[in-house]
Scaffold this motif. Structure first.
Motif, mmCIF file in Angstrom:
data_model
loop_
_atom_site.group_PDB
_atom_site.id
_atom_site.type_symbol
_atom_site.label_atom_id
_atom_site.label_comp_id
_atom_site.label_asym_id
_atom_site.label_seq_id
_atom_site.Cartn_x
_atom_site.Cartn_y
_atom_site.Cartn_z
ATOM 1 N N PRO A 111 0.660 -1.316 0.470
ATOM 2 C CA PRO A 111 0.322 0.429 -0.075
ATOM 3 C C PRO A 111 1.045 0.962 0.185
ATOM 4 O O PRO A 111 1.732 0.885 0.307
ATOM 5 N N ALA A 112 0.252 2.334 -0.646
ATOM 6 C CA ALA A 112 0.962 3.420 -0.097
ATOM 7 C C ALA A 112 1.287 4.408 0.538
ATOM 8 O O ALA A 112 0.383 4.230 0.860
ATOM 9 N N THR A 113 2.649 4.995 0.420
ATOM 10 C CA THR A 113 2.218 6.169 2.297
ATOM 11 C C THR A 113 1.609 7.576 1.172
ATOM 12 O O THR A 113 1.834 7.381 0.558
ATOM 13 N N ARG A 114 1.118 8.004 2.331
ATOM 14 C CA ARG A 114 0.936 9.568 2.130
ATOM 15 C C ARG A 114 1.888 10.228 1.457
ATOM 16 O O ARG A 114 1.951 11.079 0.709
ATOM 17 N N ASP A 115 3.071 10.080 1.396
ATOM 18 C CA ASP A 115 4.221 10.001 1.034
ATOM 19 C C ASP A 115 4.409 10.582 -0.269
ATOM 20 O O ASP A 115 4.880 10.862 -1.662
ATOM 21 N N GLU A 116 4.213 8.922 -0.179
ATOM 22 C CA GLU A 116 4.090 8.648 -1.682
ATOM 23 C C GLU A 116 2.806 9.071 -2.760
ATOM 24 O O GLU A 116 3.508 9.393 -4.254
ATOM 25 N N ARG A 117 1.641 9.390 -2.511
ATOM 26 C CA ARG A 117 0.467 10.055 -3.022
ATOM 27 C C ARG A 117 1.170 11.145 -2.737
ATOM 28 O O ARG A 117 0.652 11.589 -4.586
ATOM 29 N N ASP A 118 1.677 12.059 -1.791
ATOM 30 C CA ASP A 118 2.819 13.531 -2.610
ATOM 31 C C ASP A 118 3.577 13.566 -3.638
ATOM 32 O O ASP A 118 3.000 14.522 -4.416
ATOM 33 N N ARG A 119 4.311 12.415 -3.391
ATOM 34 C CA ARG A 119 5.186 12.367 -4.939
ATOM 35 C C ARG A 119 4.390 12.323 -5.916
ATOM 36 O O ARG A 119 4.841 13.410 -7.250
ATOM 37 N N SER A 120 3.969 11.283 -6.316
ATOM 38 C CA SER A 120 2.862 10.818 -7.229
ATOM 39 C C SER A 120 2.109 11.822 -8.075
ATOM 40 O O SER A 120 2.307 11.931 -9.202
ATOM 41 N N ARG A 121 1.581 12.533 -6.986
ATOM 42 C CA ARG A 121 0.540 13.694 -7.747
ATOM 43 C C ARG A 121 1.605 14.998 -8.030
ATOM 44 O O ARG A 121 1.477 15.564 -9.215
ATOM 45 N N ALA A 122 2.212 15.245 -7.523
ATOM 46 C CA ALA A 122 3.209 16.038 -8.108
ATOM 47 C C ALA A 122 4.028 15.837 -9.205
ATOM 48 O O ALA A 122 4.378 16.327 -10.669
ATOM 49 N N ALA A 123 4.456 14.945 -9.438
ATOM 50 C CA ALA A 123 5.161 14.029 -10.742
ATOM 51 C C ALA A 123 4.037 14.081 -12.505
ATOM 52 O O ALA A 123 4.195 13.883 -12.826
ATOM 53 N N ALA A 124 2.820 13.979 -11.198
ATOM 54 C CA ALA A 124 1.909 13.642 -12.205
ATOM 55 C C ALA A 124 1.559 15.076 -12.649
ATOM 56 O O ALA A 124 0.294 15.333 -14.080
ATOM 57 N N LYS A 125 1.820 15.988 -11.823
ATOM 58 C CA LYS A 125 1.120 17.853 -12.462
ATOM 59 C C LYS A 125 2.915 17.660 -13.553
ATOM 60 O O LYS A 125 2.391 19.509 -14.327
ATOM 61 N N ARG A 126 3.810 17.440 -13.551
ATOM 62 C CA ARG A 126 4.586 18.241 -14.347
ATOM 63 C C ARG A 126 4.054 17.169 -16.362
ATOM 64 O O ARG A 126 4.136 16.383 -16.452
ATOM 65 N N ARG A 127 3.960 18.535 -17.433
ATOM 66 C CA ARG A 127 3.464 18.012 -18.482
ATOM 67 C C ARG A 127 4.602 16.827 -19.309
ATOM 68 O O ARG A 127 4.009 15.881 -20.010
ATOM 69 N N SER A 128 6.438 17.375 -18.423
ATOM 70 C CA SER A 128 6.530 16.038 -19.401
ATOM 71 C C SER A 128 6.060 14.684 -18.382
ATOM 72 O O SER A 128 6.986 13.298 -19.903
ATOM 73 N N THR A 129 5.706 14.249 -17.719
ATOM 74 C CA THR A 129 5.723 13.119 -17.545
ATOM 75 C C THR A 129 4.951 12.386 -18.690
ATOM 76 O O THR A 129 5.168 11.605 -19.123
ATOM 77 N N TRP A 130 3.671 13.523 -18.944
ATOM 78 C CA TRP A 130 2.685 13.244 -19.898
ATOM 79 C C TRP A 130 2.816 12.832 -21.250
ATOM 80 O O TRP A 130 3.082 12.115 -21.913
ATOM 81 N N GLY A 131 3.957 13.501 -21.325
ATOM 82 C CA GLY A 131 5.097 13.245 -23.080
ATOM 83 C C GLY A 131 6.048 12.386 -23.143
ATOM 84 O O GLY A 131 5.559 11.536 -23.894
ATOM 85 N N LEU A 132 6.039 11.866 -22.058
ATOM 86 C CA LEU A 132 7.087 10.941 -22.242
ATOM 87 C C LEU A 132 6.679 9.314 -22.055
ATOM 88 O O LEU A 132 6.886 8.557 -22.507
ATOM 89 N N SER A 133 5.106 10.462 -21.522
ATOM 90 C CA SER A 133 4.377 8.531 -21.180
ATOM 91 C C SER A 133 3.720 7.617 -22.483
ATOM 92 O O SER A 133 4.085 6.798 -23.275
ATOM 93 N N VAL A 134 3.390 9.122 -23.539
ATOM 94 C CA VAL A 134 3.291 8.772 -24.773
ATOM 95 C C VAL A 134 4.164 8.519 -25.743
ATOM 96 O O VAL A 134 3.711 7.752 -26.874
ATOM 97 N N LEU A 135 5.127 8.929 -25.483
ATOM 98 C CA LEU A 135 6.639 8.740 -26.927
ATOM 99 C C LEU A 135 6.862 6.833 -25.939
ATOM 100 O O LEU A 135 7.311 6.275 -26.782
ATOM 101 N N THR A 136 6.625 6.789 -24.407
ATOM 102 C CA THR A 136 7.102 5.343 -23.970
ATOM 103 C C THR A 136 6.065 4.125 -24.982
ATOM 104 O O THR A 136 6.441 3.313 -25.363
ATOM 105 N N GLY A 137 5.027 5.322 -24.551
ATOM 106 C CA GLY A 137 3.532 4.146 -25.671
ATOM 107 C C GLY A 137 4.063 3.284 -26.847
ATOM 108 O O GLY A 137 3.761 2.099 -27.202
ATOM 109 N N VAL A 138 3.985 4.613 -27.664
ATOM 110 C CA VAL A 138 4.136 4.475 -28.681
ATOM 111 C C VAL A 138 5.646 4.197 -29.395
ATOM 112 O O VAL A 138 5.780 3.455 -30.838
#
Length: 280
Positions: A111-138
């Motif tokens: 199970p994720a801790t509160r700190d892990e959830r906070d880091r995940s939310r911060a990472a999800a707010k970065r545009r680079s995260t989503w660009g890299l995700s789509v690029l990796t899928g392609v």
């Protein structure tokens, strides 16, 4: 929406770290915990799949009796009337079994801790995260297609175990197939294989070992020896494709620090595969 499988230490730095003063777990202990995860996930998957199969069978018995005017046919006739699960039933049973395994293992083992959830939310707010995700899928899809083309030139043309199911679902339940392949499967597979299995090694500072073992498990789940008519070379080819896919998604999880990244990459890969399959 918060990430129930929050990212591990590392973020964009690409390095897993351990809390100060925490001893690095031994390799034997990590591998033992990994194997226990595999055993527990398999047990939950089997139990959940059996429960789903029994539920489907009970529903079919009710349907057959209703169609027979309330009379219960003889055993042989009843068995023949029940038949085999179709594409829709198989997709629902698969989704139930795998999601049950992923959720039970997540809450029971990682199970994720509160700190892990906070880091995940911060990472999800970065545009680079989503660009890299789509690029990796392609890139994963392109790599799989290139591997298939080169192996076809060498005389290897494997048939994925789930190909017949996908083709039947595409004809009869296209919307359900898209939801299953692009939404549900990426979510529960990433939760189990990247968050639980790979995440254990990532949190312990052994990401490369985790990438190898979790990717092997990912490949074996998608192409189980003996369940298809593929020759050995074709089975190895599928293992390489699925293993490479699992490794890419694990790296992406490590690189970005949020599970939403490999979920999106996985969904992008599956969406491209469905589109190409539909055009072929």
């Amino acid at each position: 929406m918060s990430d129930p499988a929050g990212g591990e230490p590392g973020g964009l730095s690409g390095t897993a770290t351990l809390p100060t003063g925490t001893a690095r777990p031994g390799t034997g202990r990590l591998v033992g915990a990994f194997l226990l995860d595999i055993v527990l996930a398999s047990l939950v998957l089997v139990v959940a799949s059996l429960a789903a199969g029994l539920a489907w069978g009970a529903w079919r018995v009710v349907e057959v009796v209703r169609e027979n005017g309330g009379q219960v046919p003889a055993a042989a006739a009843l068995t023949a009337a029940i038949g085999e699960p179709g594409a829709l039933a198989q997709m629902l049973m698969a989704a139930f079994g795998m999601s049950a395994a992923a959720l039970v293992l997540y809450f029971l083992r990682r199970p994720a801790t509160r700190d892990e959830r906070d880091r995940s939310r911060a990472a999800a707010k970065r545009r680079s995260t989503w660009g890299l995700s789509v690029l990796t899928g392609v890139l994963v899809f392109a790599g799989s297609a290139l591997t298939g083309y080169l192996m076809q030139l060498a005389g290897s043309d494997p048939v994925p175990t789930n190909l017949a199911l996908v083709e039947e679902a595409a004809r009869q339940w296209p919307v359900v197939l898209v939801l299953f392949a692009v939404v549900f499967a990426p979510a529960y597979e990433e939760l189990l294989f990247r968050r639980v299995l790979f995440g254990r090694f990532l949190a312990a500072g052994r990401p490369w070992l985790g990438i190898v073992l979790a990717s092997v498990a990912f490949a074996l789940v998608h192409e189980v020896p003996g369940l298809s008519a593929n020759p050995p070379l074709a089975v190895v080819q599928l293992w390489l494709v699925y293993g490479g896919m699992g490794a890419a998604f694990a790296w992406l999880y490590w690189r970005t620090g949020t599970l939403w990244a490999p979920v999106l990459a996985h969904a992008s890969n599956n969406a491209l595969a469905l589109m190409i399959h539909g055009l072929s």
